[in-house]
Design an enzyme around this catalytic site. Structure first.
Site, short mmCIF file in Angstrom:
data_model
loop_
_atom_site.label_atom_id
_atom_site.label_comp_id
_atom_site.label_asym_id
_atom_site.label_seq_id
_atom_site.Cartn_x
_atom_site.Cartn_y
_atom_site.Cartn_z
CG ASP A 91 -1.91 1.07 1.27
OD1 ASP A 91 -2.17 1.64 0.20
OD2 ASP A 91 -2.45 1.37 2.35
CG MET A 92 1.46 3.26 -3.60
SD MET A 92 3.03 2.42 -3.69
CE MET A 92 4.15 3.80 -3.82
CE1 TYR A 143 -4.75 9.27 -5.45
CE2 TYR A 143 -6.27 11.10 -5.22
CZ TYR A 143 -6.00 9.81 -5.64
OH TYR A 143 -6.99 9.09 -6.26
NE ARG A 203 -1.45 10.54 7.01
CZ ARG A 203 -1.77 9.37 6.48
NH1 ARG A 203 -1.89 8.32 7.25
NH2 ARG A 203 -1.98 9.25 5.19
CG ASP A 236 -2.98 3.67 -2.67
OD1 ASP A 236 -4.02 2.98 -2.69
OD2 ASP A 236 -2.55 4.22 -1.64
CD GLU A 237 -5.64 -1.05 -1.31
OE1 GLU A 237 -5.74 -1.79 -0.34
OE2 GLU A 237 -6.62 -0.66 -1.98
P1 TTP Z 1 -5.30 5.53 1.05
O1 TTP Z 1 -4.36 4.41 0.74
O2 TTP Z 1 -6.53 5.21 1.84
O3 TTP Z 1 -4.55 6.63 1.88
P2 TTP Z 1 -3.17 7.31 1.61
O4 TTP Z 1 -2.35 6.55 0.60
O5 TTP Z 1 -3.38 8.75 1.31
O6 TTP Z 1 -2.50 7.24 3.03
P3 TTP Z 1 -1.99 5.99 3.85
O7 TTP Z 1 -0.50 6.14 3.93
O8 TTP Z 1 -2.64 6.09 5.17
O9 TTP Z 1 -2.38 4.73 3.11
O10 TTP Z 1 -5.75 6.23 -0.29
C1 TTP Z 1 -4.90 6.30 -1.44
C2 TTP Z 1 -5.20 7.57 -2.19
O11 TTP Z 1 -6.57 7.54 -2.62
C3 TTP Z 1 -5.04 8.78 -1.36
O12 TTP Z 1 -3.71 9.28 -1.38
C4 TTP Z 1 -6.03 9.75 -1.95
C5 TTP Z 1 -7.10 8.86 -2.55
N1 TTP Z 1 -8.31 8.88 -1.71
C6 TTP Z 1 -9.36 9.70 -2.06
O13 TTP Z 1 -9.30 10.36 -3.09
N2 TTP Z 1 -10.45 9.73 -1.27
C7 TTP Z 1 -10.53 9.00 -0.14
O14 TTP Z 1 -11.54 9.07 0.55
C8 TTP Z 1 -9.46 8.15 0.21
C9 TTP Z 1 -9.56 7.31 1.45
C10 TTP Z 1 -8.37 8.12 -0.58
#
Ligand code: TTP
Length: 651
Positions: A18-19, A23, A60, A120-121
């Site tokens: 998981d990235m 963004y 954060r 991103d997964e």
């Molecule tokens: P996530 O993997 O949920 O979060 P993240 O990568 O920003 O942070 P983390 O390190 O905690 O994993 O989401 C991946 C991307 O998807 C995130 O960067 C932005 C987008 N996104 C949205 O656009 N809306 C949302 O509600 C969520 C949860 C994510």
């Protein structure tokens, strides 16, 4: 509906990557001066500074949360850098993030079967790579172990904060370890190396979970962020699952999870353990009952699908509050934007990946001002997909009208108002390889023709007054299962009808709610020997050596030099994204769970729709037109012609 699949083996090695604050990282790469600074990406709608959709780890630490809007974030962290998501057609344009995700996928796919699960997964099946490593480069024989591997978190291992790395080293190199733990240790080496490669080649950090199945790997990947990895040993499964709130489990964020809570008093996964499989089957049916019994014990047979490309494409927008669409004209205006975007992406997919989509689906969230039936959802509607923005729009409008009519019921006139649309999206699914070669393009045309409805008096048939709904074979989909976003994002985002990441905030819910729902009967899955995407399998030792020579540095060092702390002050809770419902626009790639059977193609030259020709690249239009004239000229198309070239896999 969850599908109960028995484990094919308890010694698979599965990773979920998981990235980190994805963004934000993409924006920081684009604008390097943002590196190390508290940064967040805000949505397109700028009300109160815009809703935050991604928050960097520095921000954060200062208390900024995804549930905030830009103005609030500035209050808690005045130095925060807010970057607006790119915009196109009056809505968020996620292309830059999608492309960045693709870069990462292409690197991760080097070591094993790889499934792109969201923007991103990624899931990886590293079983073969781990077995090879165990055979060729046993860990106990390694002289030095990379820092990145030693930083792994091994669930169930007691650390004291002082010599943690030594304790991990000991665990990794135990000669008397269980075979499955040895494979997990190999998985840790492989994943650490992949993460370093991702960092070196893309400048992005990621976190990972390494376990014996997808469910456990996914649970672990978010436990230690950013830039860290977590290993789930077999002996740690019980301790990991028991205290977990039931609603945090994938596919239990919705109605099923609520039923477990209210009907059975099950609040944690541990609470589920008291119910026998038979009891759960009695209540929820054979398949779901077994699935519940299994997941409470960490059993999940889901395979990593070899898929580097999205399963579907979607384009959507939310219209919260006063921005709700209240007239057919405004809906049409937005559908035009959405359909154009969808069409562009379909075209790109055809040109780049030689894939065609077969099903068009329209989703919407709606309300009635005089709501007598507040539980009624706007039904999602599908029909065969015709290529070309104009046709997609034409069909989408008809799907919308059919859905609206059903939503309102016969006693309300859609034209006279009294309704509002708060979310609108179109998606293309059932994507398969485009036929290649001259003979195949004929099948492609047949497919298009099959979809073509313009020769029918379709407008008539779609009239809302007409009792028979669509001329297109529309299919209803439960709105509650629209997308993987079951929220791949209520967050702003990932709300069911929005998508791309499908991938659901719901990254988790994403998988829960899907475009098309089919009842799958539990099928025992036979072990599947799938060839790695990368045929090259140098021994693990060789690979590592090569990497070292290139000067691999640890992710920790990289982060330090980039003033990005690797400490995990704010550990992402297992599926935190699920809870952070933002409220605005988002689009996403939808992974529909459509029927994946390949279509049967047949070709009859009389059935070719002239309008389809116009959608082909100009260089082959003339040739096809010749072909369409007198049938005797059809023979002029030869293998190796422009058309064949256009669809050939080499193009
Ligand atoms: P996530 O993997 O949920 O979060 P993240 O990568 O920003 O942070 P983390 O390190 O905690 O994993 O989401 C991946 C991307 O998807 C995130 O960067 C932005 C987008 N996104 C949205 O656009 N809306 C949302 O509600 C969520 C949860 C994510």
């Amino acid at each position: 509906m969850p599908v109960a699949r028995p484990e094919t083996s308890d010694s698979r090695i599965i990773a979920h990557v998981d990235m980190d604050c994805f963004y934000v990282q993409v924006e920081q790469r684009k604008q390097p001066h943002l590196r190390g600074q508290p940064t967040a990406v805000v949505q397109y709608n700028s009300w109160k500074g815009g809703g935050l959709i991604a928050v960097g780890y520095e921000a954060r630490k200062d208390g900024v949360k995804r549930s905030m809007r830009g103005d609030e974030a500035k209050k808690v962290c005045p130095q925060i850098q807010l970057v607006q998501v790119p915009v196109a057609r009056g809505k968020a344009d996620l292309t830059i993030y999608r492309n960045a995700g693709s870069e990462v996928v292409s690197i991760l796919a080097r070591k094993g079967r790889c499934e792109r699960a969201s923007i991103d997964e990624v899931y990886l099946d590293l079983t073969e790579a781990a077995e090879t490593m165990l055979k060729e480069t046993p860990i106990e024989s390694l002289e030095s172990i990379d820092e990145e591997v030693l930083k792994s978190h091994v669930l169930g291992l007691c650390l004291n904060g002082k010599d943690d790395k030594e304790i991990v080293r000991e665990w990794l190199t135990r000669r008397d370890a269980d075979h499955r733990d040895k494979l997990l240790a190999c998985g840790a080496f492989i994943v650490a190396e992949l993460r370093l490669q991702v960092l070196q080649e893309t400048e992005f950090t990621c976190s990972a979970g390494i376990a014996h199945n997808k469910m456990l790997a996914k649970l672990a990947s978010g436990m230690n962020k950013p830039a860290q990895q977590t290993i789930v040993t077999l002996s740690s499964v019980k301790g990991l699952l028991e205290p977990l709130p039931i609603k945090k489990m994938k596919q239990l964020g919705g109605k099923l999870g609520s039923s477990l809570q209210t009907d059975l008093g099950v609040n944690t996964v541990g609470d589920l353990l008291q119910f026998s499989e038979e009891k759960l089957q009695d209540i929820y049916g054979a398949n779901t009952g077994t699935w519940l019994w299994n997941i409470a014990r960490g059993i999940s047979g889901d395979e990593v699908e070899g898929r580097l490309l999205p399963k579907s494409h979607g384009s959507g927008k939310t219209f919260p509050g006063v921005r709700a669409l209240k007239t057919l004209a405004s809906v049409e205006k937005w559908l035009k934007e959405l359909c154009e975007e969808l069409s562009e992406r379909l075209q790109l997919d055809l040109e780049t990946n030689k894939r065609v989509a077969h099903t068009l689906t329209l989703h919407a969230n709606a309300y009635k001002s005089t709501d007598t039936d507040s539980h009624k959802k706007f039904p999602s509607k599908s029909c065969p997909l015709r290529y070309g923005a104009g046709k997609i729009l034409e069909d989408s409008v008809k799907l919308f009208q059919a859905g609206l009519r059903e939503f309102l019921g016969s006693y309300m006139n859609p034209v006279s108002g009294g309704w509002g649309i708060t979310n609108l999206s179109v998606s293309a699914s059932k994507i398969v390889a485009a036929p290649s070669g001259t003979s195949s393009i004929t099948r492609y045309f047949h497919g298009q023709d099959r979809f073509h409805t313009s020769s029918e008096p379709s407008d008539e048939k779609f009239k809302l007054e007409d009792d028979k709904l669509s001329p297109l074979r529309t299919e209803n989909h439960s709105a509650s299962h629209q997308t993987e976003c079951g929220g791949e994002q209520p967050q702003v985002t990932h709300d069911t009808s929005s998508f791309d990441r499908y991938e659901t905030t719901c990254k988790d819910e994403a998988t829960e709610g899907c475009l098309t729902l089919q009842n799958h009967e539990p099928k025992p899955r036979l072990p599947e020997k799938e060839k790695n995407i990368n045929d090259e399998k140098p021994s693990y030792g060789q690979k590592r050596k090569a990497t070292k020579e290139k000067g691999t540095s640890s992710i920790l060092r990289f982060l330090q030099t980039n003033s990005c702390s690797s400490s995990n002050q704010e550990t992402k809770c297992l599926s935190s994204g699920l809870q952070e419902a933002l409220d605005v626009e988002n689009e996403s790639l939808i992974e529909s769970q459509n029927n994946r059977r390949a279509s049967q193609w047949r070709y009859n030259i009389d059935e070719i729709d002239q309008s389809v020709v116009e959608e082909l690249p100009p260089e082959i239009q003339d040739e096809v037109r010749t072909w369409l004239r007198p049938q005797k000229q059809a023979n002029t198309v030869k293998r190796g012609s422009n058309i064949a070239h256009y669809f050939s896999p080499q193009k």
